[in-house]
Design an enzyme around this catalytic site. Sequence first.
Site, PDB file in Angstrom:
ATOM      1  N   HIS A  89       0.812  -1.216   0.000  1.00  0.00           N
ATOM      2  CA  HIS A  89       0.000   0.000   0.000  1.00  0.00           C
ATOM      3  C   HIS A  89       0.850   1.273   0.000  1.00  0.00           C
ATOM      4  CE1 HIS A  89       0.428  -0.431   4.521  1.00  0.00           C
ATOM      5  NE2 HIS A  89       0.589   0.885   4.393  1.00  0.00           N
ATOM      6  N   SER A  99       4.957   2.372   7.653  1.00  0.00           N
ATOM      7  CA  SER A  99       4.605   1.224   6.820  1.00  0.00           C
ATOM      8  C   SER A  99       5.801   0.732   6.017  1.00  0.00           C
ATOM      9  CB  SER A  99       3.487   1.602   5.854  1.00  0.00           C
ATOM     10  OG  SER A  99       2.264   1.670   6.522  1.00  0.00           O
ATOM     11  N   ASP A 150       0.205  -7.832   1.894  1.00  0.00           N
ATOM     12  CA  ASP A 150       0.481  -6.397   1.736  1.00  0.00           C
ATOM     13  C   ASP A 150       1.979  -6.126   1.574  1.00  0.00           C
ATOM     14  OD1 ASP A 150      -0.070  -3.677   1.530  1.00  0.00           O
ATOM     15  OD2 ASP A 150       0.051  -3.354   3.701  1.00  0.00           O
TER      16      ASP A 150
END
Length: 336
Positions: A179, A288, A209
């Site tokens: 993402h 992230s 992910d």
Amino acid sequence: MRRPALYSSSRPAPAQQASAAAQPAPDAAAAAAAPERRKRRFSLSSPALLWAAIALLSALLAVSLSLSMRPVPRKLTQKDINAAVLKTLETQTIPSEYAKAYDKIQPSVVRVVSYVKRSRLKESAPRLGHGGSKPKPLGPAQGSANATASPDDDEDEVEAGVGTGVVIVDKGVILTNLHVVSGADHVKVTFFDGLESPASVTGVQAENDLAVLQASKIPDDMIAATMRSTGDLQPGDKVLAVGFPFGIGPSASGGIVSGLKRSFRSPEGKQEMTNLIQFDAAANPGNSGGPLVTMDGEVVGIVTAILNPTPARTFLGIGFAVPIENAATAAGLPPF
């Protein structure tokens, strides 16, 4: 009358025999004189031998005295060792476990920036800023419509967000979250020494992910992170999260493993991730894709999401990371 013949006698006269007997033969005299000469030579050299013996004894005595006067080293005891360690702790500043872990992983952490065309930014921003009360991906630290265009690319492209990555192969192979780079027109990474390089997405593992990047340029002294199996990871183990929260960093936050084999469902409910590591080290947008590491500086997970029941998208104490086994598989590396 015939005169008797006169012959010379072969025997000496008695007087001569007596005289000859009184004088020893030459050989016998020499043989008798030899021991006497040896005796005289020995008696003449004996003082030298005596002094040599005295000197030898003196040297041996000196050596013996020096050895006896040398202090015998005392055997170290546990008490001595404890005292030395305590003295070191009192006089030396020893880095913390977290500091040593950060020092080891920092050269492998990269800043990941995604760029989108300006015309697409307004369309992408609502999706990146999705709120709600469900668990959500951290998402990159978002750019704005007024962000400066990338100097290396078309002026129509602007910075859309900042995330984190970690180098797992020293040829410039980088792991990050999908993402972080999803929907980007191009991606740029910045290494620990400040070197900037374009990067391309070479692989994805959507169910976890994860995305794999390949940098076009790498530092000469590139250092890849060490990955470690989560097989012996336990709740309570100390961990460190390293990344670029809100674009600031690299930043480190410490905590512990809160749980294992956790599940996470995306905000839209279309995807569920399982077997996640739950941790309480602070993580925020921009973290992230960053590494979750042990106190040995070894990567056990890739930070991917936080649980926050508010629209604030900030950390409340529950974060999730994909185990490194899954991440290694995404990069085509053999499992542990």
